[in-house]
Design a protein around this motif. Sequence first.
Motif, PDB file in Angstrom:
ATOM      1  N   LYS B  16       0.792  -1.221   0.000  1.00 36.39           N
ATOM      2  CA  LYS B  16       0.000   0.000   0.000  1.00 36.39           C
ATOM      3  C   LYS B  16       0.826   1.273   0.000  1.00 36.39           C
ATOM      4  O   LYS B  16       0.266   2.363  -0.077  1.00 36.39           O
ATOM      5  N   CYS B  20       4.956   8.491  -0.999  1.00 36.56           N
ATOM      6  CA  CYS B  20       4.610   9.917  -1.015  1.00 36.56           C
ATOM      7  C   CYS B  20       5.464  10.729  -0.053  1.00 36.56           C
ATOM      8  O   CYS B  20       5.511  11.950  -0.146  1.00 36.56           O
ATOM      9  N   GLN B  21       6.139  10.081   0.865  1.00 34.39           N
ATOM     10  CA  GLN B  21       7.012  10.758   1.837  1.00 34.39           C
ATOM     11  C   GLN B  21       6.248  11.662   2.807  1.00 34.39           C
ATOM     12  O   GLN B  21       6.855  12.531   3.443  1.00 34.39           O
ATOM     13  N   THR B  22       4.957  11.464   2.922  1.00 29.96           N
ATOM     14  CA  THR B  22       4.217  12.253   3.916  1.00 29.96           C
ATOM     15  C   THR B  22       4.717  11.911   5.319  1.00 29.96           C
ATOM     16  O   THR B  22       4.857  12.784   6.182  1.00 29.96           O
ATOM     17  N   VAL B  46      11.896   6.931   3.370  1.00 24.18           N
ATOM     18  CA  VAL B  46      11.281   5.967   2.459  1.00 24.18           C
ATOM     19  C   VAL B  46      12.192   5.867   1.248  1.00 24.18           C
ATOM     20  O   VAL B  46      12.505   6.884   0.627  1.00 24.18           O
ATOM     21  N   CYS B 231       0.157   8.886   7.624  1.00 22.50           N
ATOM     22  CA  CYS B 231       0.373   7.991   6.472  1.00 22.50           C
ATOM     23  C   CYS B 231      -0.846   7.987   5.552  1.00 22.50           C
ATOM     24  O   CYS B 231      -1.924   7.530   5.921  1.00 22.50           O
TER      25      CYS B 231
HETATM   26  S1  SF4 Z   1       3.133   8.231   4.283  1.00 20.80           S
HETATM   27 FE1  SF4 Z   1       5.080   7.058   4.080  1.00 20.80          FE
HETATM   28  S2  SF4 Z   1       4.553   4.913   4.528  1.00 20.80           S
HETATM   29 FE2  SF4 Z   1       2.614   6.044   4.156  1.00 20.80          FE
HETATM   30  S3  SF4 Z   1       2.198   5.731   1.945  1.00 20.80           S
HETATM   31 FE3  SF4 Z   1       3.342   7.667   2.108  1.00 20.80          FE
HETATM   32  S4  SF4 Z   1       5.529   7.041   1.869  1.00 20.80           S
HETATM   33 FE4  SF4 Z   1       4.366   5.150   2.309  1.00 20.80          FE
END
Ligand code: SF4
Lengths: 395, 350
Positions: B16, B20-22, B46, B231
């Motif tokens: 999943k 996105c690196q959030t 990430v 996330c």
């Molecule tokens: S917030 Fe981090 S762990 Fe969650 S989907 Fe985005 S990159 Fe992946």
Amino acid sequence: MPLWPKDTLTTGRSPRVLFVWGANYLNQAKGFLDVYQTLWPKLDLIVDLNFRMDTTALYADVVLPATSWFEMWNLNTTDLHSYIIPFTPVIPPQFGSRSDWQIWQGLADALANTGVVFQDSLPDGTTITRDYATLGTDFRTLNTDGQDLSDDKDACQFLLDSSVETNGLTMDGIAEQPARLLETSEEWTSDLLPNQAYYGFQRMTEHLKPLHTLTGRQQFYIDHDWYLSDFREELPVYKPPVDADLYPLRWITPHGRWSIHSTYRDLKFQLRMQRGRPIVYLSPSEAQARGLLDNDPVEVLNDHGSLVAHLCVSPRLPAGMALMYHGWESYMLKNNLDDTSGFKNGWQGPCTIRIKPTQLVGGYAQLKFRLNYWGPTGNQKDTRVQVVKYAGTLP
Amino acid sequence: MAKITGQVQMLFDLNKCLGCQTCTSACKTAWTDKDQGQEYMYWNNVETVPGRGYPKGWQTMGGGFKACTNQVDLSAPLPSINRDYGAPWEYNYDEVLTTEGGDATVGMLVPAPRPDAPNDYSSNWDEDVGAGAHPDAYYFYLPRICNHCSKPACVAACPRKAVYKREEDGIVLIDQDRCRGYRYCIKGCPYKKIYWNPIVKKSQKCIFCYPRLENEDPENPLAKNFCVTQCVGRIRWVAYAEDTTSNLYKLVNVWRVGLRLHPEFGTEPNTFYIPPLSPRVTNGTAPRIPTDLLAEMFGDNCSQTFEQRKARVEEVFAILEQERAKVAAGGTSELVDILTSYSESDRIQL
Ligand code: SF4
């Protein structure tokens, strides 16, 4: 599609004032250099209502500093989901910025002070009198019975009250907890189903409501003359690229996940998690054929423009494609717009808009102009480019 | 080491993750964007796999315990900030965007130092590059935090006992007053999840957001680890290992779909990963992401052979596919319900 004022193209009338709001127009316009070279010189005044300095703001005469999302009350929604989203002022407006609503109000007041009165004619021929003197009051009261909507939050509440979807919700309530719309009107394609995410076309599939097509059903066949005889597109059909820009690589500029269009594109924290500056992707075979190595500076060019970026070689790309995620600010590419060396930059430099004639068809069943739904769009998918090693020096 | 009475754990469903690196941004802005010397640090990062990762080449850098023993490997070199972690670039925003009533003085925004040398790098330099060949090229995203291991090599490596594991929840922390900056912990940690702050001359690391765990907000009891709450892909579950009712426990111990990253390092990580399924290659039946690559990375414990690990990855895939098929056929599956759980309370169970 309406072109207004009428006869713009034949009377020599030309635009004088450009007011950009909620967009980074110059940076994102296809035919980037054409826009800058042909439109900009015609303009007496370019005003940009913006919460950041972006490419458009750099090339505007006046920037009206606006609040960002967390400094104001505002509303946001779309017809793709069933929520109405409030913006709330977590911090007060910073550095003298004002909310969009306050800026427009200030402009209305300023125009009111001019006291200008003039006759204007509407597209249908009726003549009306425009009296600027009342503009400020008109703006603040809209068409209410004198209710004062000068406050941002009151104006948002007025919007909630005025739509069947949201009449009954309060700004405080939706700020406290996310709220779905209360009801969907005729224009929506689905009912609000409790405990189910909103999805499109439920009324058609479950209530058998006809679609707005000629047949009332999903329809791939279009028997309009242009489709039938002029362009042979009565059914969806593959057509090779138009016979222009005969360069070897298809130029693909998808939305990236590092920005929302150009917003955040130049942000330090985002750039540190990429390669620090604009990159363009090629497959290993295309890179090798050009003697290019990963991270080499490269020029992407065609007859419309060119840009310099750094190469990223990735096997996920097919041969015959050059890919750059979209939204890089012009000041992140080499030089600025006024560079006299003939260097044409801007990530949209190589793209032009080619009007697809069949998209000009209107007034025929579902083919009816409606903003964002049907009309001529920016067809740039046929753009082709060459990628070569950049020999010049970079700042 | 004192007896650990509780142990926090985190599980990541790699099927999943959007890359996105959030999570990275949430962690960065919460913990490492204020103090000097932390600019290059990503306590949560990430990375794209295959790829060199962060820091560059960490998977083969060394550290951990040798062959399931208690002997810490301290032979690894210390990664360099600019060359291995990646320079935290600064930008000339003022020159480019401040117009002083006229034109901006400089036309181009450039990173400093400029990433021009062949070896230049950043924490995410290999993002989306991947391996293989089109149309069967492949890659996936690997989010990483400190694993708060049950057998932490950093604790074993520290001669000052500055690195310690909390009894109440197993979170591994560095006492900033005791730390003298010897950096044995950095050599010892095989995941390279301890960072050297060159300004304060101390080592620093992921704290599992313990202040958020300790000071639970009664109005918002799910406001726990920033990387989890933010996330976007809802790929993360957190719980105490001892809570046998948690969804994390069910995923790891009942459904057995959670694997450890490089368990051969011998530290018994408390993070688990559900390996990524992938489409079949064109004209073939093999998954696009080679199972060998996954078996080199994931397993259950330090003593498994490569073949045993590969069998486990295949077993996890079989379980996932079987349960998905049940749901696709109109049935129900507890596993699929957990993996697609919508509400935070199904994922944040600390
Ligand atoms: S917030 Fe981090 S762990 Fe969650 S989907 Fe985005 S990159 Fe992946």
